[in-house]
Write a protein that holds these residues in place. Structure first.
Motif, PDB file in Angstrom:
ATOM      1  N   LEU A   1      64.307  33.899  57.806  1.00 33.06           N
ATOM      2  CA  LEU A   1      64.197  35.095  58.639  1.00 33.06           C
ATOM      3  C   LEU A   1      63.744  36.298  57.820  1.00 33.06           C
ATOM      4  O   LEU A   1      62.933  37.116  58.278  1.00 33.06           O
ATOM      5  CB  LEU A   1      65.541  35.388  59.314  1.00 33.06           C
ATOM      6  CG  LEU A   1      66.033  34.320  60.303  1.00 33.06           C
ATOM      7  CD1 LEU A   1      67.416  34.678  60.841  1.00 33.06           C
ATOM      8  CD2 LEU A   1      65.042  34.156  61.444  1.00 33.06           C
ATOM      9  N   PHE A   2      64.258  36.405  56.603  1.00 35.18           N
ATOM     10  CA  PHE A   2      63.862  37.510  55.727  1.00 35.18           C
ATOM     11  C   PHE A   2      62.380  37.411  55.373  1.00 35.18           C
ATOM     12  O   PHE A   2      61.688  38.431  55.238  1.00 35.18           O
ATOM     13  CB  PHE A   2      64.716  37.490  54.455  1.00 35.18           C
ATOM     14  CG  PHE A   2      64.441  38.632  53.522  1.00 35.18           C
ATOM     15  CD1 PHE A   2      64.806  39.931  53.851  1.00 35.18           C
ATOM     16  CD2 PHE A   2      63.807  38.406  52.309  1.00 35.18           C
ATOM     17  CE1 PHE A   2      64.543  40.990  52.987  1.00 35.18           C
ATOM     18  CE2 PHE A   2      63.548  39.453  51.433  1.00 35.18           C
ATOM     19  CZ  PHE A   2      63.918  40.746  51.781  1.00 35.18           C
ATOM     20  N   GLY A   3      61.879  36.179  55.236  1.00 36.20           N
ATOM     21  CA  GLY A   3      60.481  35.985  54.885  1.00 36.20           C
ATOM     22  C   GLY A   3      59.515  36.465  55.943  1.00 36.20           C
ATOM     23  O   GLY A   3      58.339  36.731  55.650  1.00 36.20           O
ATOM     24  N   LEU A   4      59.978  36.614  57.173  1.00 36.92           N
ATOM     25  CA  LEU A   4      59.103  37.115  58.236  1.00 36.92           C
ATOM     26  C   LEU A   4      58.693  38.559  57.987  1.00 36.92           C
ATOM     27  O   LEU A   4      57.708  39.033  58.549  1.00 36.92           O
ATOM     28  CB  LEU A   4      59.814  37.009  59.592  1.00 36.92           C
ATOM     29  CG  LEU A   4      60.227  35.601  60.042  1.00 36.92           C
ATOM     30  CD1 LEU A   4      60.889  35.647  61.399  1.00 36.92           C
ATOM     31  CD2 LEU A   4      59.016  34.676  60.069  1.00 36.92           C
ATOM     32  N   GLY A   5      59.451  39.274  57.158  1.00 36.88           N
ATOM     33  CA  GLY A   5      59.132  40.673  56.890  1.00 36.88           C
ATOM     34  C   GLY A   5      58.492  40.903  55.535  1.00 36.88           C
ATOM     35  O   GLY A   5      58.240  42.054  55.167  1.00 36.88           O
ATOM     36  N   ILE A   6      58.224  39.832  54.778  1.00 33.12           N
ATOM     37  CA  ILE A   6      57.643  39.972  53.443  1.00 33.12           C
ATOM     38  C   ILE A   6      56.138  39.729  53.522  1.00 33.12           C
ATOM     39  O   ILE A   6      55.690  38.673  53.950  1.00 33.12           O
ATOM     40  CB  ILE A   6      58.278  38.988  52.446  1.00 33.12           C
ATOM     41  CG1 ILE A   6      59.785  39.227  52.364  1.00 33.12           C
ATOM     42  CG2 ILE A   6      57.645  39.138  51.077  1.00 33.12           C
ATOM     43  CD1 ILE A   6      60.174  40.567  51.825  1.00 33.12           C
TER      44      ILE A   6
ATOM     45  N   GLU B   1      56.850  46.311  58.854  1.00 33.01           N
ATOM     46  CA  GLU B   1      56.201  46.983  59.981  1.00 33.01           C
ATOM     47  C   GLU B   1      55.650  45.976  60.980  1.00 33.01           C
ATOM     48  O   GLU B   1      55.768  46.156  62.197  1.00 33.01           O
ATOM     49  CB  GLU B   1      55.094  47.895  59.473  1.00 33.01           C
ATOM     50  CG  GLU B   1      55.591  49.068  58.624  1.00 33.01           C
ATOM     51  CD  GLU B   1      54.445  49.913  58.109  1.00 33.01           C
ATOM     52  OE1 GLU B   1      53.289  49.625  58.501  1.00 33.01           O
ATOM     53  OE2 GLU B   1      54.700  50.846  57.337  1.00 33.01           O
ATOM     54  N   SER B   2      55.040  44.906  60.465  1.00 28.49           N
ATOM     55  CA  SER B   2      54.486  43.883  61.368  1.00 28.49           C
ATOM     56  C   SER B   2      55.589  43.195  62.160  1.00 28.49           C
ATOM     57  O   SER B   2      55.421  42.892  63.347  1.00 28.49           O
ATOM     58  CB  SER B   2      53.699  42.846  60.563  1.00 28.49           C
ATOM     59  OG  SER B   2      52.578  43.431  59.946  1.00 28.49           O
TER      60      SER B   2
ATOM     61  N   ALA C   1      55.860  43.356  66.253  1.00 30.36           N
ATOM     62  CA  ALA C   1      55.376  42.083  66.801  1.00 30.36           C
ATOM     63  C   ALA C   1      55.556  41.979  68.315  1.00 30.36           C
ATOM     64  O   ALA C   1      54.808  41.267  68.979  1.00 30.36           O
ATOM     65  CB  ALA C   1      56.094  40.924  66.104  1.00 30.36           C
ATOM     66  N   ARG C   2      56.532  42.690  68.881  1.00 35.52           N
ATOM     67  CA  ARG C   2      56.789  42.579  70.325  1.00 35.52           C
ATOM     68  C   ARG C   2      55.643  43.113  71.173  1.00 35.52           C
ATOM     69  O   ARG C   2      55.334  42.556  72.233  1.00 35.52           O
ATOM     70  CB  ARG C   2      58.076  43.316  70.689  1.00 35.52           C
ATOM     71  CG  ARG C   2      59.346  42.635  70.191  1.00 35.52           C
ATOM     72  CD  ARG C   2      60.564  43.389  70.696  1.00 35.52           C
ATOM     73  NE  ARG C   2      61.809  42.744  70.303  1.00 35.52           N
ATOM     74  CZ  ARG C   2      63.016  43.190  70.642  1.00 35.52           C
ATOM     75  NH1 ARG C   2      63.135  44.281  71.383  1.00 35.52           N
ATOM     76  NH2 ARG C   2      64.097  42.538  70.240  1.00 35.52           N
ATOM     77  N   HIS C   3      55.021  44.191  70.700  1.00 35.65           N
ATOM     78  CA  HIS C   3      54.008  44.832  71.539  1.00 35.65           C
ATOM     79  C   HIS C   3      52.629  44.866  70.892  1.00 35.65           C
ATOM     80  O   HIS C   3      51.685  45.384  71.488  1.00 35.65           O
ATOM     81  CB  HIS C   3      54.434  46.277  71.845  1.00 35.65           C
ATOM     82  CG  HIS C   3      54.824  47.079  70.629  1.00 35.65           C
ATOM     83  ND1 HIS C   3      53.886  47.647  69.796  1.00 35.65           N
ATOM     84  CD2 HIS C   3      56.040  47.374  70.105  1.00 35.65           C
ATOM     85  CE1 HIS C   3      54.503  48.274  68.806  1.00 35.65           C
ATOM     86  NE2 HIS C   3      55.810  48.126  68.972  1.00 35.65           N
ATOM     87  N   ASP C   4      52.498  44.326  69.697  1.00 35.62           N
ATOM     88  CA  ASP C   4      51.212  44.326  68.995  1.00 35.62           C
ATOM     89  C   ASP C   4      50.770  42.885  68.749  1.00 35.62           C
ATOM     90  O   ASP C   4      51.381  42.171  67.948  1.00 35.62           O
ATOM     91  CB  ASP C   4      51.349  45.071  67.661  1.00 35.62           C
ATOM     92  CG  ASP C   4      50.005  45.227  66.958  1.00 35.62           C
ATOM     93  OD1 ASP C   4      49.028  44.591  67.382  1.00 35.62           O
ATOM     94  OD2 ASP C   4      49.942  45.984  65.963  1.00 35.62           O
ATOM     95  N   PRO C   5      49.711  42.418  69.420  1.00 35.26           N
ATOM     96  CA  PRO C   5      49.259  41.032  69.250  1.00 35.26           C
ATOM     97  C   PRO C   5      48.864  40.693  67.809  1.00 35.26           C
ATOM     98  O   PRO C   5      49.089  39.578  67.348  1.00 35.26           O
ATOM     99  CB  PRO C   5      48.049  40.930  70.188  1.00 35.26           C
ATOM    100  CG  PRO C   5      48.238  42.031  71.175  1.00 35.26           C
ATOM    101  CD  PRO C   5      48.926  43.128  70.437  1.00 35.26           C
ATOM    102  N   VAL C   6      48.264  41.663  67.112  1.00 33.81           N
ATOM    103  CA  VAL C   6      47.861  41.413  65.727  1.00 33.81           C
ATOM    104  C   VAL C   6      49.088  41.212  64.841  1.00 33.81           C
ATOM    105  O   VAL C   6      49.140  40.300  64.013  1.00 33.81           O
ATOM    106  CB  VAL C   6      47.002  42.584  65.205  1.00 33.81           C
ATOM    107  CG1 VAL C   6      46.680  42.372  63.724  1.00 33.81           C
ATOM    108  CG2 VAL C   6      45.725  42.712  66.011  1.00 33.81           C
ATOM    109  N   ALA C   7      50.101  42.071  65.029  1.00 35.13           N
ATOM    110  CA  ALA C   7      51.337  41.933  64.256  1.00 35.13           C
ATOM    111  C   ALA C   7      52.030  40.610  64.572  1.00 35.13           C
ATOM    112  O   ALA C   7      52.560  39.949  63.679  1.00 35.13           O
ATOM    113  CB  ALA C   7      52.269  43.104  64.544  1.00 35.13           C
TER     114      ALA C   7
END
Length: 348
Positions: free
Chosen positions: A37-42, A48-49, A53-59
């Motif tokens: 789970l932590f790796g999703l933010g690295i 920021e991504s 991610a909820r509202h930005d398709p690129v993120a």
């Protein structure tokens, strides 16, 4: 009553030992999920991504298609190497054995060098044809190297002969890879990237392949664990247990080659994970090979995933080769382990 204390105490000891193994395995699994789970933010854009991610398709694409499969792929590759390390150390009855002893690493490197020379391009290419070619070449090279080792060793009956054959094959194939690299200097950077190890190109397809291989190898190694327990007591003892050592040794070599080849084909050469993972498990719990193999897989996955996150975070937005980081950390751990054992020997 006194005569019944022995079995009761033995049952309590076994129960306490089993509880410790289960708690340790659960801790490794929980830490693995936390790091996943932590790796999703690295990454280059940090958390920021993940937050967008909820509202930005690129993120969302960055998190779902790049970070998640890469982090999960690092865990799967580490699990394969940890499993292979436990099998290798049990098979060769040597705590310093690692998954690359049968020449698979040199064979995979040679396969990649040949593929790069024939196809051209770069190991960092995003074209799926090129990526599939490199992955397939690495896997085929690893398997062929193991087959060559088995041929030179005349089967799996003599462990020492098998070990020496693996060393010879590794040296010869490594030299062949170097000759190809010298003859085709333009592939030097690409082959260097493979040798240093990287999880940057791991996607969902690679995760699917490694996941399937890991599940199959875990089941096979679990079923073959009794022969490793028997070998730990010596060849004569293992034979006295009525185990078909020849066939079961051959099956263990297949498991070792398949697990190592699948990991190396997807991530390149990752040092010390397969060697250190079983050591770390044994330093916490002493158990049979069936449980050791599972715990070593969990430990290997945790180690490589942590190293990958560290490699992505230390000099972000740039990255360190994860194989270099595992070599530094793993080598430091083994040096510390040797120093501790030498100190104990001196005290003795």
């Amino acid at each position: 009553m006194p005569g019944g204390q022995g079995p009761v105490n033995a049952a309590r000891t076994h129960s306490a030992h089993l509880r410790r193994v289960v708690v340790f395995g659960a801790a490794l699994a929980v830490l693995g999920v936390a790091l996943l789970l932590f790796g999703l933010g690295i990454g280059s854009t940090g958390f920021e991504s993940l937050l967008a991610a909820r509202h930005d398709p690129v993120a969302l694409q960055i998190v779902w298609d790049i970070r998640l499969p890469r982090t999960l792929g690092a865990w799967l590759a580490g699990a394969l190497l940890g499993l292979a390390g436990a099998v290798a150390q049990g098979l060769f009855r040597n705590p310093l054995a690692d998954p690359y002893l049968l020449g698979s690493a040199s064979g995979a490197s040679l396969g990649v060098a040949v593929a790069l020379m024939l196809f051209g391009g770069s190991a960092a290419s995003t074209q799926w044809v090129m990526r599939l070619g490199l992955t397939g070449a690495a896997f085929v090279g690893a398997v062929l190297a193991v087959l060559l080792t088995l041929t030179l060793a005349r089967g799996v009956q003599q462990t020492l002969r098998l070990l020496l054959a693996g060393v010879i094959v590794g040296v010869v194939l490594g030299a062949a890879k170097d000759l190809i690299t010298i003859a085709s200097a333009d592939i030097l950077q690409a082959i260097q990237g493979f040798i240093l190890g990287s999880t940057g190109l791991v996607g969902w397809s690679a995760c699917a392949v490694m996941g399937a291989v890991c599940a199959a190898c875990l089941l096979a190694a679990w079923a073959l664990a009794p022969v490793l327990d028997g070998l730990a007591l010596g060849e004569a003892t293992a034979r006295s247990l009525g185990l078909p050592l020849g066939a079961m040794r051959a099956a263990l070599v297949v498991v070792l080659a398949l697990a190592t080849g699948a990991a190396v084909a997807q991530t390149g050469l990752i040092a010390f994970v397969g060697l250190a993972a079983p050591h770390l498990v044994r330093s916490v719990v002493k158990t049979t090979h069936a449980r050791l193999i599972v715990l070593a897989a969990l430990m290997g996955g945790l180690l490589l995933m942590a190293a990958d996150l560290l490699a992505r975070w230390l000099i972000a937005p740039q990255e360190l080769p994860v194989g270099v980081l595992t070599a530094v950390l793993g080598g430091s751990y083994l040096l510390w382990l040797m120093h501790r054992r030498s100190a104990r020997g001196g005290l003795a």
